[in-house]
Design a protein around this motif. Sequence first.
Motif, mmCIF file in Angstrom:
data_model
loop_
_atom_site.group_PDB
_atom_site.id
_atom_site.type_symbol
_atom_site.label_atom_id
_atom_site.label_comp_id
_atom_site.label_asym_id
_atom_site.label_seq_id
_atom_site.Cartn_x
_atom_site.Cartn_y
_atom_site.Cartn_z
ATOM 1 N N PHE A 178 -62.547 36.504 39.606
ATOM 2 C CA PHE A 178 -62.332 35.715 40.821
ATOM 3 C C PHE A 178 -63.287 34.517 40.853
ATOM 4 O O PHE A 178 -64.491 34.664 40.686
ATOM 5 N N LYS A 179 -62.752 33.352 41.003
ATOM 6 C CA LYS A 179 -63.565 32.131 41.113
ATOM 7 C C LYS A 179 -63.192 31.427 42.416
ATOM 8 O O LYS A 179 -62.078 31.605 42.926
ATOM 9 N N LEU A 180 -64.091 30.631 42.954
ATOM 10 C CA LEU A 180 -63.769 29.848 44.142
ATOM 11 C C LEU A 180 -62.986 28.620 43.698
ATOM 12 O O LEU A 180 -63.561 27.598 43.327
ATOM 13 N N ASN A 214 -64.108 20.360 46.023
ATOM 14 C CA ASN A 214 -63.564 19.157 45.384
ATOM 15 C C ASN A 214 -62.265 18.752 46.072
ATOM 16 O O ASN A 214 -61.877 19.343 47.084
ATOM 17 N N VAL A 215 -61.599 17.774 45.514
ATOM 18 C CA VAL A 215 -60.422 17.158 46.171
ATOM 19 C C VAL A 215 -59.346 18.192 46.477
ATOM 20 O O VAL A 215 -58.568 18.056 47.419
ATOM 21 N N ASP A 216 -59.344 19.301 45.695
ATOM 22 C CA ASP A 216 -58.239 20.269 45.840
ATOM 23 C C ASP A 216 -58.487 21.316 46.905
ATOM 24 O O ASP A 216 -57.602 22.118 47.193
ATOM 25 N N PHE A 217 -59.721 21.346 47.476
ATOM 26 C CA PHE A 217 -60.052 22.492 48.324
ATOM 27 C C PHE A 217 -59.229 22.520 49.623
ATOM 28 O O PHE A 217 -58.757 23.553 50.053
ATOM 29 N N SER A 235 -48.983 11.437 42.592
ATOM 30 C CA SER A 235 -50.068 10.555 43.046
ATOM 31 C C SER A 235 -50.792 9.922 41.863
ATOM 32 O O SER A 235 -51.094 8.743 41.854
ATOM 33 N N ARG A 236 -51.057 10.750 40.836
ATOM 34 C CA ARG A 236 -51.887 10.294 39.714
ATOM 35 C C ARG A 236 -51.137 9.380 38.765
ATOM 36 O O ARG A 236 -51.749 8.697 37.946
ATOM 37 N N THR A 237 -49.817 9.276 38.920
ATOM 38 C CA THR A 237 -49.033 8.412 38.022
ATOM 39 C C THR A 237 -49.576 6.998 38.010
ATOM 40 O O THR A 237 -49.687 6.367 36.954
#
Length: 391
Positions: A265-267, A328-331, A354-356
């Motif tokens: 398990f990781k955060l 980070n940005v995904d949290f 978005s990243r395109t």
Amino acid sequence: AHGLFTYDPGFVSTASCDSKITYIDGGKGVLLHRGYPIEQLAENSDYLELCYLLLNGELPDAAESERFESTIRRHTMVHEQLTQFYKGFRRDAHPMAILCGVVGALSAFYHDSLDINDPHDREVSAYRLIAKMPTMAAMSYKYSVGQPFMYPRNDMSYAENFLYMMFATPCEDYKPNPVLAKAMDRIFMLHADHEQNASTSTVRLAGSTGANPFACIAAGIAALWGPSHGGANEAVLNMLDEIGDDSEENIQRFIQRAKDKDDPFKLMGFGHRVYRNFDPRAKVMKKTCDEVLKELNRSDDPQLHIAKRLEEIALEDEYFIERKLYPNVDFYSGIILKAIGIPTNMFTVIFAMSRTIGWISHWNEMISGEYKIGRPRQLYQGHETRDYPKK
Ligand code: SDX
């Protein structure tokens, strides 16, 4: 050095060379796009204006902005034959698998008419990708739920149009809530570019061989899919589902698990290869998350409570402090997307959309300058030279 084989530490893959697009100071939590701080862009700009800035290096004036947006609108439809391509997938195919295949297939429609050394052809390729990604992304969702594809609406903004193509049906119109559309646009902006991360470096390396931009972007999509990179936003929601109960005791139990080396398990949504301080995008995302849940009267969402407690506890826990692990940005992005009604298997598709602009801006920057094929070397760990045994 390894015996006979030496590794030249000075060798750098020429595909990941210098750039003027994005600057990150991981120690200070600074992110600049063409010199503008992400916080100011998120507050004052919008995704299409940021696309223009990343691609061209300067903010557009009113006339440039109008011309750019009307050009994008003209390219939002995909070739009708491309819709056949979707029908080859199983209905339960992951939308990232579909997107990766369909974007690569764009090469079959545009490759022969494209000279990557012609600035005009490079610009048109960029416009086609920016314009068509939302259409192809929404189509991968519609296909997975067995609903008909919705054609783009050019009377809507970029984010409104995406939500429309996702949620409208021929039987029922869909008027995007302006607060949700604004949050969607901000998510697009916060994921637009991030220097030479794993997927952008993949696009640069593929581009350094002279491959066409559509194939290079498909390679970037494939790299982004991994849970350590763009797949983290989906992994955050799966983590919050796994934690489930938002009681303090249960949350503390999972924090201990995240610190246990033997526990897988990781955060998710925590830590970053570059940021050893707060990811500036995470702060804006958290504010947007509060706005969306307030608009939907869901500020008491248990998953938001779990996320906020995880952040508060981790920011005071020496395990995370020592390792400089911050959200980070995904949290928070996954909580917003879920509140908007987007299924978790579409989260990384939205990151790819978005990243395109980041990928194609880096590709264009490299191809329009001096470049050589990237050729990373290795640290050879195998056998030294040996003779084939006599029979
Ligand atoms: C993105 O590169 C970019 O710019 C990427 C990105 C972009 O916009 O393109 O910003 C997008 O990919 C954001 C990151 C999304 N990924 C996740 O949220 C997944 C969870 N995070 C981890 O996988 C990890 O933090 C990484 C992969 C993001 C960064 O890993 P690093 O820098 O290689 O850190 P590490 O693996 O060396 O970890 C250092 C220590 C280790 O402990 P020790 O061995 O030193 O005892 O920190 C621990 C790790 O075990 N650690 C974590 C952790 N992340 C690292 N412990 C618990 N939970 C975590 N999330």
